[in-house]
Scaffold this motif. Structure first.
Motif, PDB file in Angstrom:
ATOM      1  N   THR A  79     -52.093 -46.100   9.867  1.00 43.72           N
ATOM      2  CA  THR A  79     -51.423 -45.850  11.143  1.00 43.72           C
ATOM      3  C   THR A  79     -51.075 -47.167  11.807  1.00 43.72           C
ATOM      4  O   THR A  79     -51.942 -48.048  11.951  1.00 43.72           O
ATOM      5  N   VAL A  80     -49.819 -47.301  12.222  1.00 42.06           N
ATOM      6  CA  VAL A  80     -49.369 -48.460  12.982  1.00 42.06           C
ATOM      7  C   VAL A  80     -49.369 -48.103  14.456  1.00 42.06           C
ATOM      8  O   VAL A  80     -48.893 -47.034  14.851  1.00 42.06           O
ATOM      9  N   SER A  81     -49.885 -49.002  15.268  1.00 42.68           N
ATOM     10  CA  SER A  81     -49.868 -48.811  16.714  1.00 42.68           C
ATOM     11  C   SER A  81     -49.683 -50.175  17.372  1.00 42.68           C
ATOM     12  O   SER A  81     -49.685 -51.204  16.705  1.00 42.68           O
ATOM     13  N   ARG A  82     -49.526 -50.160  18.668  1.00 44.43           N
ATOM     14  CA  ARG A  82     -49.335 -51.425  19.364  1.00 44.43           C
ATOM     15  C   ARG A  82     -49.946 -51.363  20.754  1.00 44.43           C
ATOM     16  O   ARG A  82     -50.131 -50.285  21.325  1.00 44.43           O
ATOM     17  N   ASP A  83     -50.217 -52.535  21.305  1.00 42.92           N
ATOM     18  CA  ASP A  83     -50.640 -52.699  22.685  1.00 42.92           C
ATOM     19  C   ASP A  83     -49.704 -53.744  23.277  1.00 42.92           C
ATOM     20  O   ASP A  83     -49.895 -54.945  23.059  1.00 42.92           O
ATOM     21  N   SER A  84     -48.704 -53.289  24.000  1.00 44.17           N
ATOM     22  CA  SER A  84     -47.696 -54.206  24.529  1.00 44.17           C
ATOM     23  C   SER A  84     -48.298 -55.218  25.497  1.00 44.17           C
ATOM     24  O   SER A  84     -47.876 -56.377  25.529  1.00 44.17           O
ATOM     25  N   ALA A  85     -49.269 -54.794  26.267  1.00 42.10           N
ATOM     26  CA  ALA A  85     -49.892 -55.698  27.230  1.00 42.10           C
ATOM     27  C   ALA A  85     -50.593 -56.866  26.534  1.00 42.10           C
ATOM     28  O   ALA A  85     -50.706 -57.958  27.093  1.00 42.10           O
ATOM     29  N   LYS A  86     -51.064 -56.622  25.319  1.00 41.48           N
ATOM     30  CA  LYS A  86     -51.755 -57.669  24.560  1.00 41.48           C
ATOM     31  C   LYS A  86     -50.839 -58.332  23.538  1.00 41.48           C
ATOM     32  O   LYS A  86     -51.284 -59.184  22.767  1.00 41.48           O
ATOM     33  N   ASN A  87     -49.586 -57.925  23.490  1.00 43.88           N
ATOM     34  CA  ASN A  87     -48.640 -58.465  22.503  1.00 43.88           C
ATOM     35  C   ASN A  87     -49.192 -58.351  21.090  1.00 43.88           C
ATOM     36  O   ASN A  87     -49.058 -59.278  20.277  1.00 43.88           O
ATOM     37  N   THR A  88     -49.806 -57.223  20.804  1.00 48.66           N
ATOM     38  CA  THR A  88     -50.513 -57.047  19.534  1.00 48.66           C
ATOM     39  C   THR A  88     -50.115 -55.732  18.870  1.00 48.66           C
ATOM     40  O   THR A  88     -49.958 -54.711  19.545  1.00 48.66           O
ATOM     41  N   VAL A  89     -49.960 -55.810  17.568  1.00 52.89           N
ATOM     42  CA  VAL A  89     -49.697 -54.639  16.745  1.00 52.89           C
ATOM     43  C   VAL A  89     -50.883 -54.450  15.806  1.00 52.89           C
ATOM     44  O   VAL A  89     -51.472 -55.436  15.344  1.00 52.89           O
ATOM     45  N   TYR A  90     -51.201 -53.209  15.534  1.00 50.48           N
ATOM     46  CA  TYR A  90     -52.362 -52.895  14.711  1.00 50.48           C
ATOM     47  C   TYR A  90     -51.950 -52.090  13.475  1.00 50.48           C
ATOM     48  O   TYR A  90     -50.949 -51.369  13.488  1.00 50.48           O
ATOM     49  N   LEU A  91     -52.751 -52.201  12.449  1.00 50.96           N
ATOM     50  CA  LEU A  91     -52.615 -51.340  11.281  1.00 50.96           C
ATOM     51  C   LEU A  91     -54.005 -50.799  10.961  1.00 50.96           C
ATOM     52  O   LEU A  91     -54.892 -51.563  10.573  1.00 50.96           O
ATOM     53  N   GLN A  92     -54.183 -49.517  11.195  1.00 54.14           N
ATOM     54  CA  GLN A  92     -55.442 -48.851  10.863  1.00 54.14           C
ATOM     55  C   GLN A  92     -55.353 -48.355   9.427  1.00 54.14           C
ATOM     56  O   GLN A  92     -54.445 -47.585   9.098  1.00 54.14           O
ATOM     57  N   LEU A  93     -56.287 -48.792   8.612  1.00 58.02           N
ATOM     58  CA  LEU A  93     -56.307 -48.419   7.210  1.00 58.02           C
ATOM     59  C   LEU A  93     -57.519 -47.531   6.957  1.00 58.02           C
ATOM     60  O   LEU A  93     -58.663 -47.976   7.102  1.00 58.02           O
ATOM     61  N   ASN A  94     -57.274 -46.278   6.607  1.00 55.20           N
ATOM     62  CA  ASN A  94     -58.344 -45.324   6.312  1.00 55.20           C
ATOM     63  C   ASN A  94     -58.251 -44.865   4.865  1.00 55.20           C
ATOM     64  O   ASN A  94     -57.205 -44.990   4.231  1.00 55.20           O
ATOM     65  N   SER A  95     -59.333 -44.313   4.381  1.00 53.16           N
ATOM     66  CA  SER A  95     -59.384 -43.783   3.009  1.00 53.16           C
ATOM     67  C   SER A  95     -58.840 -44.798   2.010  1.00 53.16           C
ATOM     68  O   SER A  95     -58.010 -44.472   1.157  1.00 53.16           O
ATOM     69  N   LEU A  96     -59.317 -46.004   2.122  1.00 54.59           N
ATOM     70  CA  LEU A  96     -58.789 -47.091   1.300  1.00 54.59           C
ATOM     71  C   LEU A  96     -59.068 -46.879  -0.178  1.00 54.59           C
ATOM     72  O   LEU A  96     -60.114 -46.314  -0.564  1.00 54.59           O
ATOM     73  N   LYS A  97     -58.113 -47.328  -0.977  1.00 56.09           N
ATOM     74  CA  LYS A  97     -58.200 -47.220  -2.432  1.00 56.09           C
ATOM     75  C   LYS A  97     -58.129 -48.626  -3.045  1.00 56.09           C
ATOM     76  O   LYS A  97     -57.559 -49.534  -2.421  1.00 56.09           O
ATOM     77  N   PRO A  98     -58.652 -48.806  -4.236  1.00 57.37           N
ATOM     78  CA  PRO A  98     -58.556 -50.134  -4.874  1.00 57.37           C
ATOM     79  C   PRO A  98     -57.115 -50.638  -4.964  1.00 57.37           C
ATOM     80  O   PRO A  98     -56.878 -51.849  -4.844  1.00 57.37           O
ATOM     81  N   GLU A  99     -56.172 -49.742  -5.126  1.00 52.55           N
ATOM     82  CA  GLU A  99     -54.771 -50.159  -5.227  1.00 52.55           C
ATOM     83  C   GLU A  99     -54.190 -50.626  -3.894  1.00 52.55           C
ATOM     84  O   GLU A  99     -53.049 -51.104  -3.847  1.00 52.55           O
ATOM     85  N   ASP A 100     -54.940 -50.500  -2.815  1.00 50.28           N
ATOM     86  CA  ASP A 100     -54.509 -51.047  -1.529  1.00 50.28           C
ATOM     87  C   ASP A 100     -54.844 -52.535  -1.410  1.00 50.28           C
ATOM     88  O   ASP A 100     -54.473 -53.177  -0.423  1.00 50.28           O
ATOM     89  N   THR A 101     -55.554 -53.059  -2.388  1.00 45.39           N
ATOM     90  CA  THR A 101     -55.902 -54.483  -2.371  1.00 45.39           C
ATOM     91  C   THR A 101     -54.638 -55.334  -2.389  1.00 45.39           C
ATOM     92  O   THR A 101     -53.775 -55.174  -3.257  1.00 45.39           O
ATOM     93  N   ALA A 102     -54.506 -56.217  -1.404  1.00 48.09           N
ATOM     94  CA  ALA A 102     -53.303 -57.036  -1.259  1.00 48.09           C
ATOM     95  C   ALA A 102     -53.476 -57.976  -0.075  1.00 48.09           C
ATOM     96  O   ALA A 102     -54.434 -57.846   0.696  1.00 48.09           O
TER      97      ALA A 102
END
Length: 121
Positions: A69-92
């Protein structure tokens, strides 16, 4: 010059979660599309997910839909990427980018230095 700094990467077991952050040096997250890309060893950099400048829409690669899930906090000038149910193929290495078209890698104007995500089986 806009600077993007990613953080939050690390080593996690399969099935686990991480949250990546991308802090921008200027107030851009409300003005530019923001996105996350990743690059695994020996592979090309690929789009993972993004959020529009208005924050009203997100888009994801099929391989991560329902898990990331991508989200953002404009007040903090920050974007987030929540990574759940991670798999070995997500390694990068995961990169944050600003000002571009989601699926057009070459269109992105600003890039962070990347943060490494390793998922063990």
């Amino acid at each position: 010059q806009v600077q993007l700094v990613e953080s939050g990467g690390g080593l996690v077991q399969a099935g686990g979660s991480l949250r990546l952050s991308c802090a921008a040096s200027e107030r851009i997250v409300s003005y530019y599309h923001m996105a996350w890309f990743r690059q695994a060893p020996g592979k090309e950099r690929e789009f993972v997910g993004g959020i529009t400048w208005s924050g009203g829409s997100t888009s994801y690669a099929d391989s991560v839909k329902g898990r990331f899930t991508v989200s953002r906090d404009s007040a903090k000038n920050t974007v987030y990427l929540q990574l759940n149910s991670l798999k070995p193929e997500d390694t990068a290495i995961y990169y944050c980018a600003a000002s571009g078209s989601f699926y057009d890698l070459k269109s992105w104007r600003y890039w962070g230095q990347g943060t490494q995500v390793n998922v063990s089986s």
